[in-house]
Design a protein around this motif. Structure first.
Motif, PDB file in Angstrom:
ATOM      1  N   ARG A   7      44.621  42.733  50.750  1.00  0.00           N
ATOM      2  CA  ARG A   7      44.154  41.567  50.000  1.00  0.00           C
ATOM      3  C   ARG A   7      44.653  40.348  50.761  1.00  0.00           C
ATOM      4  O   ARG A   7      45.765  39.887  50.560  1.00  0.00           O
ATOM      5  N   TRP A   8      43.847  39.855  51.646  1.00  0.00           N
ATOM      6  CA  TRP A   8      44.276  38.739  52.480  1.00  0.00           C
ATOM      7  C   TRP A   8      43.127  37.794  52.699  1.00  0.00           C
ATOM      8  O   TRP A   8      41.984  38.126  52.529  1.00  0.00           O
ATOM      9  N   ALA A   9      43.467  36.598  53.113  1.00  0.00           N
ATOM     10  CA  ALA A   9      42.446  35.599  53.447  1.00  0.00           C
ATOM     11  C   ALA A   9      42.660  35.165  54.881  1.00  0.00           C
ATOM     12  O   ALA A   9      43.782  34.990  55.335  1.00  0.00           O
ATOM     13  N   VAL A  10      41.582  35.029  55.597  1.00  0.00           N
ATOM     14  CA  VAL A  10      41.641  34.623  57.002  1.00  0.00           C
ATOM     15  C   VAL A  10      40.756  33.417  57.186  1.00  0.00           C
ATOM     16  O   VAL A  10      39.665  33.352  56.633  1.00  0.00           O
ATOM     17  N   ALA A  11      41.175  32.464  57.968  1.00  0.00           N
ATOM     18  CA  ALA A  11      40.381  31.257  58.157  1.00  0.00           C
ATOM     19  C   ALA A  11      40.036  31.020  59.612  1.00  0.00           C
ATOM     20  O   ALA A  11      39.810  29.899  60.035  1.00  0.00           O
ATOM     21  N   ASN A  74      38.939  46.238  52.020  1.00  0.00           N
ATOM     22  CA  ASN A  74      39.584  45.096  51.402  1.00  0.00           C
ATOM     23  C   ASN A  74      38.987  44.985  50.006  1.00  0.00           C
ATOM     24  O   ASN A  74      37.873  44.493  49.833  1.00  0.00           O
ATOM     25  N   THR A  80      36.647  36.014  45.482  1.00  0.00           N
ATOM     26  CA  THR A  80      37.649  35.800  46.528  1.00  0.00           C
ATOM     27  C   THR A  80      37.174  36.367  47.861  1.00  0.00           C
ATOM     28  O   THR A  80      37.313  35.731  48.911  1.00  0.00           O
ATOM     29  N   LEU A  81      36.611  37.567  47.824  1.00  0.00           N
ATOM     30  CA  LEU A  81      36.119  38.192  49.049  1.00  0.00           C
ATOM     31  C   LEU A  81      35.016  37.361  49.690  1.00  0.00           C
ATOM     32  O   LEU A  81      34.979  37.202  50.917  1.00  0.00           O
ATOM     33  N   GLN A  83      34.614  34.154  49.523  1.00  0.00           N
ATOM     34  CA  GLN A  83      35.218  32.984  50.148  1.00  0.00           C
ATOM     35  C   GLN A  83      35.910  33.356  51.455  1.00  0.00           C
ATOM     36  O   GLN A  83      35.864  32.609  52.433  1.00  0.00           O
ATOM     37  N   GLN A  84      36.547  34.529  51.487  1.00  0.00           N
ATOM     38  CA  GLN A  84      37.188  34.970  52.716  1.00  0.00           C
ATOM     39  C   GLN A  84      36.158  35.132  53.832  1.00  0.00           C
ATOM     40  O   GLN A  84      36.394  34.734  54.973  1.00  0.00           O
ATOM     41  N   GLN A  87      34.978  31.822  55.085  1.00  0.00           N
ATOM     42  CA  GLN A  87      36.021  31.168  55.877  1.00  0.00           C
ATOM     43  C   GLN A  87      36.247  31.842  57.226  1.00  0.00           C
ATOM     44  O   GLN A  87      37.022  31.364  58.039  1.00  0.00           O
ATOM     45  N   ALA A  89      36.679  35.525  57.733  1.00  0.00           N
ATOM     46  CA  ALA A  89      37.337  36.826  57.780  1.00  0.00           C
ATOM     47  C   ALA A  89      36.412  37.849  58.435  1.00  0.00           C
ATOM     48  O   ALA A  89      35.243  37.947  58.071  1.00  0.00           O
TER      49      ALA A  89
END
Length: 262
Positions: A7-11, A74, A80-81, A83-84, A87, A89
């Motif tokens: 569960r992470w976000a990458v930009a 993931n 949320t996914l 948006q990731q 951005q 991901a």
């Protein structure tokens, strides 16, 4: 085979282009070792939290059918996914719990045409034994009943709003969670008397919770779309995984878990 659930976000900005769900993949496989062995491929699938059990099983089946491929998931809130992905991901496949969150990705021209592969609807989840004596949706409006809901911006929360509006009820939850699994956990731990979650999550919880059906759930059914992502690092594998989800084998796994299939 060990599967990592993150569960992470990458930009990191990447150049992603439109890719169809069907047709040839655009990703390049890892270079061959030259020994004749199959080239190793890592397939990354972003999927709604409510798909955790079914997609994990399908991932295992995919790996067995395609030696050398590792499927990594993931799982989380579809919102949320999405948006990731927007951005930057890196992902190959996106499976969302409603069309609205998928639209966030397709509007950014980051995915091919989505295809609906499953449908899901809500149940009232209560702890084993139902200590609060919840019998139906109207009981959730009782201020003495502690209720957990998904946040409105995520698919399970949006569905809950539709169902409650259809019943003409106003519920004041004691907590708003970011995905359906977190909402169900509140029930499993006995921290709330009831929650609105998907029936598939009630089934997956086994005897930890009880599920109560209610008629307004029919007015808040969620369609689940899947799409391959443009410039997917593992484009061909992404197409094949999506094909598996849409196949009869995929439908059987989803139906066993309580999903309705188109």
């Amino acid at each position: 085979m060990l599967r990592r659930v993150s569960r992470w976000a990458v930009a990191l900005p990447v150049a992603l282009a439109l890719a169809g769900l069907s047709g040839c993949g655009s990703g390049e496989p890892a270079a061959s070792t030259g020994s004749g062995a199959a080239a190793a491929t890592e397939l990354t699938v972003f999927a709604a939290a409510s798909l955790t059990e079914t997609f994990t099983e399908l991932g295992t089946r995919y790996e067995a059918a395609h030696p050398g491929t590792t499927v990594r998931f993931n799982f989380g809130s579809s919102a949320t996914l999405a948006q990731q992905i927007v951005q930057g991901a890196p992902a190959d496949v996106f499976a969302a719990a409603d069309p609205a969150t998928m639209k966030t990705v397709t509007d950014a021209s980051l995915a091919g045409t989505p295809v609906t592969f499953a449908r899901n609807k809500l149940q009232i989840a209560v702890p084993a034994g139902n200590p609060a004596g919840v019998a139906g949706l109207k009981d959730l409006a009782d201020p003495k009943v502690k209720v957990a809901l998904c946040a409105e911006q995520v698919p399970c929360g949006a569905a809950a709003v539709k169902a409650l509006d259809a019943a003409g009820l106003r519920v004041r939850p004691v907590t708003l969670e970011q995905d359906v699994k977190a909402t169900l956990t509140k029930v499993e731990l006995g921290e709330v008397d009831a929650a609105l979650v998907y029936k598939t999550d009630v089934i997956a919880a086994g005897g930890k919770v009880q599920g109560i059906e209610f008629p307004e759930a029919d007015q808040a059914v969620n369609d689940y779309p899947i799409a391959t992502l443009g410039k997917a690092p593992a484009g061909e594998a992404a197409r094949r995984f999506a094909d598996l989800v849409l196949s009869q084998q995929g439908k059987d796994v989803l139906a066993k878990a309580g999903f309705d299939t188109p």
